[in-house]
Design a protein around this motif. Structure first.
Motif, PDB file in Angstrom:
ATOM      1  N   GLY A  19      -1.801 -28.694  14.589  1.00  0.00           N
ATOM      2  CA  GLY A  19      -0.574 -27.966  14.268  1.00  0.00           C
ATOM      3  C   GLY A  19      -0.375 -27.742  12.772  1.00  0.00           C
ATOM      4  N   ASN A  20      -1.353 -28.157  11.943  1.00  0.00           N
ATOM      5  CA  ASN A  20      -1.234 -27.916  10.493  1.00  0.00           C
ATOM      6  C   ASN A  20      -1.584 -26.463  10.188  1.00  0.00           C
ATOM      7  OD1 ASN A  20      -0.745 -30.684  10.048  1.00  0.00           O
ATOM      8  ND2 ASN A  20      -2.950 -31.061  10.249  1.00  0.00           N
ATOM      9  N   GLU A  21      -0.871 -25.917   9.206  1.00  0.00           N
ATOM     10  CA  GLU A  21      -1.080 -24.494   8.894  1.00  0.00           C
ATOM     11  C   GLU A  21      -2.379 -24.290   8.115  1.00  0.00           C
ATOM     12  OE1 GLU A  21       2.404 -21.887   7.939  1.00  0.00           O
ATOM     13  OE2 GLU A  21       1.312 -21.676   6.053  1.00  0.00           O
ATOM     14  N   LEU A  22      -3.254 -23.474   8.668  1.00  0.00           N
ATOM     15  CA  LEU A  22      -4.501 -23.131   7.964  1.00  0.00           C
ATOM     16  C   LEU A  22      -4.286 -21.892   7.105  1.00  0.00           C
ATOM     17  CD1 LEU A  22      -7.164 -23.509  10.808  1.00  0.00           C
ATOM     18  CD2 LEU A  22      -6.862 -24.987   8.828  1.00  0.00           C
ATOM     19  N   LEU A  23      -3.615 -20.906   7.710  1.00  0.00           N
ATOM     20  CA  LEU A  23      -3.294 -19.664   6.987  1.00  0.00           C
ATOM     21  C   LEU A  23      -1.840 -19.316   7.260  1.00  0.00           C
ATOM     22  CD1 LEU A  23      -6.202 -17.105   7.627  1.00  0.00           C
ATOM     23  CD2 LEU A  23      -5.635 -18.239   5.489  1.00  0.00           C
ATOM     24  N   PRO A  24      -1.073 -18.891   6.261  1.00  0.00           N
ATOM     25  CA  PRO A  24       0.323 -18.523   6.510  1.00  0.00           C
ATOM     26  C   PRO A  24       0.416 -17.175   7.243  1.00  0.00           C
ATOM     27  CG  PRO A  24      -0.274 -18.049   4.254  1.00  0.00           C
ATOM     28  CD  PRO A  24      -1.483 -18.690   4.874  1.00  0.00           C
ATOM     29  N   ALA A  25       1.625 -16.806   7.629  1.00  0.00           N
ATOM     30  CA  ALA A  25       1.827 -15.477   8.231  1.00  0.00           C
ATOM     31  C   ALA A  25       1.366 -14.424   7.224  1.00  0.00           C
ATOM     32  CB  ALA A  25       3.302 -15.287   8.561  1.00  0.00           C
ATOM     33  N   ARG A  26       0.757 -13.352   7.736  1.00  0.00           N
ATOM     34  CA  ARG A  26       0.224 -12.328   6.818  1.00  0.00           C
ATOM     35  C   ARG A  26       0.684 -10.949   7.240  1.00  0.00           C
ATOM     36  NH1 ARG A  26      -5.376 -13.428   8.581  1.00  0.00           N
ATOM     37  NH2 ARG A  26      -4.158 -14.520  10.130  1.00  0.00           N
ATOM     38  N   ARG A  27       0.609 -10.027   6.269  1.00  0.00           N
ATOM     39  CA  ARG A  27       0.900  -8.622   6.544  1.00  0.00           C
ATOM     40  C   ARG A  27      -0.344  -7.822   6.192  1.00  0.00           C
ATOM     41  NH1 ARG A  27       6.267  -6.370   6.372  1.00  0.00           N
ATOM     42  NH2 ARG A  27       7.706  -8.001   7.017  1.00  0.00           N
ATOM     43  N   ILE A  28      -0.771  -6.957   7.092  1.00  0.00           N
ATOM     44  CA  ILE A  28      -1.979  -6.147   6.858  1.00  0.00           C
ATOM     45  C   ILE A  28      -1.542  -4.674   6.799  1.00  0.00           C
ATOM     46  CG2 ILE A  28      -4.300  -5.577   7.732  1.00  0.00           C
ATOM     47  CD1 ILE A  28      -4.044  -8.589   7.398  1.00  0.00           C
ATOM     48  N   ASP A  29      -1.902  -4.013   5.700  1.00  0.00           N
ATOM     49  CA  ASP A  29      -1.544  -2.594   5.536  1.00  0.00           C
ATOM     50  C   ASP A  29      -2.376  -1.693   6.443  1.00  0.00           C
ATOM     51  OD1 ASP A  29       0.279  -3.029   3.412  1.00  0.00           O
ATOM     52  OD2 ASP A  29      -1.411  -3.293   2.036  1.00  0.00           O
ATOM     53  N   TYR A  30      -1.752  -0.647   6.917  1.00  0.00           N
ATOM     54  CA  TYR A  30      -2.525   0.365   7.665  1.00  0.00           C
ATOM     55  C   TYR A  30      -2.063   1.770   7.304  1.00  0.00           C
ATOM     56  CZ  TYR A  30       1.596   0.977  10.700  1.00  0.00           C
ATOM     57  OH  TYR A  30       2.861   1.233  11.179  1.00  0.00           O
ATOM     58  N   ASP A  31      -2.955   2.714   7.431  1.00  0.00           N
ATOM     59  CA  ASP A  31      -2.565   4.135   7.436  1.00  0.00           C
ATOM     60  C   ASP A  31      -2.549   4.641   8.877  1.00  0.00           C
ATOM     61  OD1 ASP A  31      -2.402   4.479   4.570  1.00  0.00           O
ATOM     62  OD2 ASP A  31      -4.569   4.199   4.563  1.00  0.00           O
ATOM     63  N   TYR A  32      -3.556   4.172   9.637  1.00  0.00           N
ATOM     64  CA  TYR A  32      -3.604   4.477  11.077  1.00  0.00           C
ATOM     65  C   TYR A  32      -3.753   3.146  11.801  1.00  0.00           C
ATOM     66  CZ  TYR A  32      -4.538   9.196   9.515  1.00  0.00           C
ATOM     67  OH  TYR A  32      -4.444  10.405   8.904  1.00  0.00           O
ATOM     68  N   LEU A  33      -2.994   3.006  12.872  1.00  0.00           N
ATOM     69  CA  LEU A  33      -3.027   1.736  13.610  1.00  0.00           C
ATOM     70  C   LEU A  33      -3.360   2.020  15.074  1.00  0.00           C
ATOM     71  CD1 LEU A  33      -2.342  -1.323  13.834  1.00  0.00           C
ATOM     72  CD2 LEU A  33       0.054  -0.663  14.142  1.00  0.00           C
ATOM     73  N   VAL A  34      -4.275   1.221  15.633  1.00  0.00           N
ATOM     74  CA  VAL A  34      -4.597   1.354  17.063  1.00  0.00           C
ATOM     75  C   VAL A  34      -4.242   0.031  17.748  1.00  0.00           C
ATOM     76  CG1 VAL A  34      -6.390   1.815  18.786  1.00  0.00           C
ATOM     77  CG2 VAL A  34      -6.522   2.903  16.523  1.00  0.00           C
ATOM     78  N   LEU A  35      -3.339   0.084  18.712  1.00  0.00           N
ATOM     79  CA  LEU A  35      -2.964  -1.118  19.457  1.00  0.00           C
ATOM     80  C   LEU A  35      -3.857  -1.206  20.696  1.00  0.00           C
ATOM     81  CD1 LEU A  35       0.919  -0.664  19.236  1.00  0.00           C
ATOM     82  CD2 LEU A  35      -0.546  -2.135  17.812  1.00  0.00           C
TER      83      LEU A  35
END
Ligand code: FAD
Length: 433
Positions: free
Chosen positions: A103-119
């Motif tokens: 349960g220890n944090e390895l990486l914090p929450a992140r934001r990834i930039d996009y111009d086009y996004l595919v879900l």
């Protein structure tokens, strides 16, 4: 938009992995765009094989594809993380923190930039809010869950082999007789046959698999009733008890309770009734969604509220000219992925994304482990041709062959199939550790 466009794909499954590979080769390698694939897992397993992972018939050590290794070889980048939201104003995907097993944090929450996004994040089993299902059933939505089922099965068989009373059976219930439930039921009988050869003191007569379906026939989504009948006959022969017209009202630790008052005892219940997109997808980023959380798209796969966001595969609700919706299938995810890659390329070239998706049903095949394969092919010719046995098995495996060729190219994809064939000869037919 920066110097080169940022194309971000969330979900590296049947659809996402194919679009990332196609765009990586076409644009990423040539520096014409930056392609980033995001997945919460670190490796890819083709979802239609999950029931084989669950019984140990497929070894993920051999069949899983590392996203990082594949990305490096095919011109795209990979980021591990689970998407939790989309910030459409800033054109960013928001990823949850990554934690270690304690349960220890390895990486914090992140934001990834996009111009086009595919879900392309796929779907999960729909529990229809039936009491007890989430608490007492197991699911087959991802590799982790499949591995959990495998461990539970092996543990049960191991305990049973040393402690069982002869009049006592291992009772396994599978709820939902679509392809997943049907294939899982047969695969379990195959696993027990194999295990008895590995020194476990069990045989299939001690296994009681009950397949439960609310509809009047199994495989209700398969148009041809003959297929349902052929598969029912085969399951009966293997020893699977098939119950149709049976609706589950609630589940507890040791049994399922039906709406008409029956109790079905079960040591382990696998829930595989229909699919929905995960709940957090409901109106994610203010996008339009339907009652099963799928994102509404236009026939060119652009979301109805944002032309820079596309959705493909099981998490997309794509309308067809006849008023129907594209079904959640491996083949549709693949076809949507390849077409969406073309539409994004058109947009990058300053043209409208004009390709529209028309679902081509290439047929439905059901593989009952080593026992039988049955289905219909080319259903656009007068309702399709019923196929069984070796031909059907060949076509069934060719869907996976195609996926591997799409991901690795024809040479490496074919070599991999040979390597897997050889591995099946030299390794035990079940993964036991
Ligand atoms: C046992 C089984 C057998 C099947 N057999 C067949 C068959 O024979 N023929 C057929 O056509 N279809 C079959 N299907 C259905 C088929 O697998 C799906 O329709 C298909 O995989 C959908 O592709 P997809 O790309 O939309 O999603 P998936 O292949 O499910 O991929 C989704 C990806 O998104 C990732 N992901 C999920 N949530 C997040 C998140 N929040 N953030 C980041 N990543 C995320 C997952 O890790 C996964 O890699 C079967 C399904 C099952 C379970």
């Amino acid at each position: 938009m920066g110097a080169v466009a940022n194309i971000v794909i969330v979900g590296g499954g049947a659809g996402g992995m194919e679009i990332a590979t196609k765009l990586g080769r076409k644009l990423g390698r040539k520096g014409k765009a930056k392609i980033t694939l995001i997945d919460c897992a670190d490796s890819h397993i083709w979802k239609p094989l999950l029931h084989e992972v669950a019984t140990g018939a497929l070894d993920i050590g051999i069949d899983a594809i590392s996203y990082r290794g594949h990305a490096a070889a095919h011109g795209y980048h990979f980021q591990q993380g689970a998407m939790t939201d989309i910030d459409r104003e800033h054109k960013q995907v928001i990823l949850a923190p990554i934690l270690d097993e304690k349960g220890n944090e390895l990486l914090p929450a992140r934001r990834i930039d996009y111009d086009y996004l595919v879900l392309a994040i796929g779907s999960i089993a729909n529990d229809f809010k039936i009491p007890g299902v989430r608490e007492h059933c197991v699911f087959l939505d991802n590799t982790q869950q499949a591995m959990q089922i495998r461990t539970m099965l092996l543990n049960k068989f191991m305990r049973y082999a040393s402690h069982h009373q002869l009049d006592d059976k291992i009772k396994i219930a599978v709820v939902g007789a679509g392809a997943t439930g049907v294939e899982m039921s047969a695969e379990m009988h195959h696993a027990v046959e194999q295990l008895s050869g590995f020194g476990y003191k069990i045989d299939t007569s001690l296994l009681e698999v009950t397949l439960i379906e609310a509809d009047s026939r199994i495989l209700p989504k398969v148009e041809k009733q003959e297929i349902s009948q052929a598969v029912t006959n085969q399951l009966n022969q293997i020893g699977v008890r098939v119950m149709t017209n049976t609706r589950i009202d609630r589940v507890d630790e040791s049994a399922l309770h039906t709406c008409d008052g029956q109790t079905i005892a079960s040591d382990m219940t696998i829930w595989s009734t229909g699919v929905k997109a995960p709940d957090f997808m409901r109106e994610i980023g203010g996008l339009e969604s339907n009652q099963i959380n799928q994102v509404m798209v236009k026939p060119n796969m652009q979301t109805t509220r944002d032309p820079h966001i596309f959705a493909i595969g099981d998490c997309a609700a794509c309308p067809q000219p006849d008023g129907s919706w594209v079904p959640p299938r491996g083949q549709s995810a693949r076809q949507m992925a390849l077409m969406t890659a073309d539409n994004i390329s058109l947009m990058l070239a300053g043209q409208p994304p004009s390709k529209e998706y028309l679902y081509k049903d290439l047929g439905s095949l059901v593989n009952l482990s080593k026992f039988h394969t049955v289905g219909n092919l080319m259903s656009f010719i007068g309702g399709g041709v019923l196929v069984e046995g070796k031909i059907a098995r060949f076509v069934y495996t060719s869907l996976y062959r195609r996926h591997l060729i799409e991901l690795h190219g024809i040479f490496k994809g074919t070599l991999l199939m040979f390597a897997k064939g050889i591995s099946r000869i030299i390794h035990p037919h079940l993964k036991l550790h």
